[in-house]
Design a protein around this motif. Structure first.
Motif, short mmCIF file in Angstrom:
data_model
loop_
_atom_site.label_atom_id
_atom_site.label_comp_id
_atom_site.label_asym_id
_atom_site.label_seq_id
_atom_site.Cartn_x
_atom_site.Cartn_y
_atom_site.Cartn_z
N UNK A 1 -1.17 8.68 21.01
CA UNK A 1 -2.65 8.45 19.86
C UNK A 1 -2.71 9.33 18.54
N UNK A 2 -2.22 8.95 17.52
CA UNK A 2 -2.79 9.90 16.10
C UNK A 2 -3.86 9.58 14.88
N UNK A 3 -4.30 10.55 15.10
CA UNK A 3 -5.22 11.38 14.33
C UNK A 3 -5.62 11.58 12.97
N UNK A 4 -6.64 11.79 12.56
CA UNK A 4 -6.43 12.53 10.89
C UNK A 4 -7.43 13.17 10.99
N UNK A 5 -7.56 14.37 10.76
CA UNK A 5 -8.67 15.66 10.70
C UNK A 5 -9.20 15.30 11.30
N UNK A 6 -9.22 15.17 12.68
CA UNK A 6 -10.02 14.82 14.25
C UNK A 6 -10.30 13.22 14.27
N UNK B 1 0.91 -1.40 -0.08
CA UNK B 1 0.18 0.00 -0.10
C UNK B 1 0.69 0.96 -0.18
N UNK B 2 1.27 1.36 -1.55
CA UNK B 2 2.09 2.67 -1.31
C UNK B 2 1.71 3.80 -1.03
N UNK B 3 0.36 4.06 -0.98
CA UNK B 3 -0.63 5.28 -0.58
C UNK B 3 -0.11 5.55 0.52
N UNK B 4 -0.03 4.92 1.38
CA UNK B 4 -0.45 5.08 2.97
C UNK B 4 0.18 6.29 2.82
N UNK B 5 -0.41 7.42 3.69
CA UNK B 5 0.03 8.38 4.49
C UNK B 5 0.18 8.51 6.19
N UNK B 6 1.36 8.84 6.13
CA UNK B 6 1.88 8.89 6.88
C UNK B 6 1.88 9.81 8.13
N UNK B 7 0.92 9.45 9.49
CA UNK B 7 0.93 10.24 10.56
C UNK B 7 1.97 10.91 11.06
N UNK B 8 1.78 12.09 12.07
CA UNK B 8 2.19 13.06 13.06
C UNK B 8 1.70 13.92 13.74
N UNK B 9 3.63 14.43 15.16
CA UNK B 9 2.37 15.57 16.01
C UNK B 9 1.48 14.72 16.08
N UNK B 10 1.64 13.38 17.16
CA UNK B 10 0.73 12.82 17.95
C UNK B 10 0.07 13.84 19.36
N UNK B 11 -1.58 13.32 20.19
CA UNK B 11 -1.29 14.21 21.09
C UNK B 11 -0.77 12.22 21.94
N UNK B 12 -0.36 13.21 23.05
CA UNK B 12 0.99 12.52 23.84
C UNK B 12 0.16 12.10 25.30
N UNK B 13 -0.06 11.13 25.84
CA UNK B 13 -0.71 10.93 27.68
C UNK B 13 0.09 10.69 28.94
N UNK B 14 0.23 10.74 29.53
CA UNK B 14 1.53 11.32 30.67
C UNK B 14 1.56 9.59 30.89
N UNK B 15 1.16 8.29 30.40
CA UNK B 15 1.43 7.29 30.26
C UNK B 15 2.36 6.90 29.56
N UNK B 16 3.17 7.75 29.06
CA UNK B 16 3.83 7.54 27.29
C UNK B 16 3.46 7.24 26.65
N UNK B 17 1.70 7.09 26.02
CA UNK B 17 1.64 6.33 25.40
C UNK B 17 1.08 7.91 23.93
#
Length: 198
Positions: free
Chosen positions: A161-166, A143-159
């Motif tokens: 979360x990546x989102x795309x337009x909310x 799947x060459x068309x896959x969009x790379x997600x950046x700038x995640x929301x970072x939680x206190x436990x170190x995890x």
């Protein structure tokens, strides 16, 4: 699978029931379902029955999948392997009496012969799902068309979360394991890490 609200009194469980949480009985129970049970003799157990086993540190609920003269083998409906601990007459256990969902609706739970058929159905579904996941892992590389997600929301436990337009797409644990919200999202997006989970 574990349960909470277990009583510390030997031979009893709370009259208000136990709250189910976990993944091993998915397809039969959902998180938050309330489990009611009754104590029975080992000789009353049948293949396909759902047993609640009370250990000193916790309770768990799995289905009886085999019985011989002295012990029984249990396994979660959604698990890949049976439990190592065999159920026998010396252990404290209960048989499922009834279950209700968080809204208070009584659930129809198959036991005995019907329970065995239900167990086999869930196992077939689990195996099929596993095969599809393996296939999608191979397709994912194409799947060459896959969009790379950046700038995640970072939680206190170190995890993260990546989102795309909310829209939530994937979660990365502190250990770097990626869990996508759905396999469809996995085919259209990727995150900046190589460790992947199912």
């Amino acid at each position: 699978m574990d349960m909470n609200n277990a009583s510390s009194n030997h031979g009893t469980l709370p009259s208000a029931g136990l709250i189910y949480y976990g993944n091993s009985m998915r397809g039969t129970f959902a998180g938050g379902d309330r489990i009611f049970c009754r104590q029975v003799a080992f000789s009353e157990l049948e293949v396909g029955d759902i047993a609640i086993v009370k250990l000193p540190e916790r309770c768990y609920i799995h289905r009886v999948i085999a019985i011989d003269n002295t012990s029984a083998v249990t396994m979660g409906d959604n698990n890949a392997v049976p439990d190592k601990l065999r159920l026998d007459d010396s252990m404290e256990f209960f048989r499922l009496d009834r279950a209700v969902n968080p809204a208070g609706k009584t659930l129809r739970i198959a036991q005995g012969r019907a329970g065995w058929a239900h167990f086999r159905k869930i196992q077939r579904r689990r195996k099929l799902s596993s095969k599809i996941k393996k296939l999608l892992r191979k397709v994912e590389k194409l799947c060459f068309w896959r969009i790379t997600l950046r700038d995640p929301a970072v939680f206190a436990d170190g995890s993260r979360c990546y989102s795309w337009h909310g829209m939530a797409v994937a979660r990365v644990s502190a250990a770097g394991i990626v869990t996508y919200k759905s396999w469809g999202k996995r085919l259209f997006f990727r995150v900046e890490t190589q460790n992947r989970a199912e």
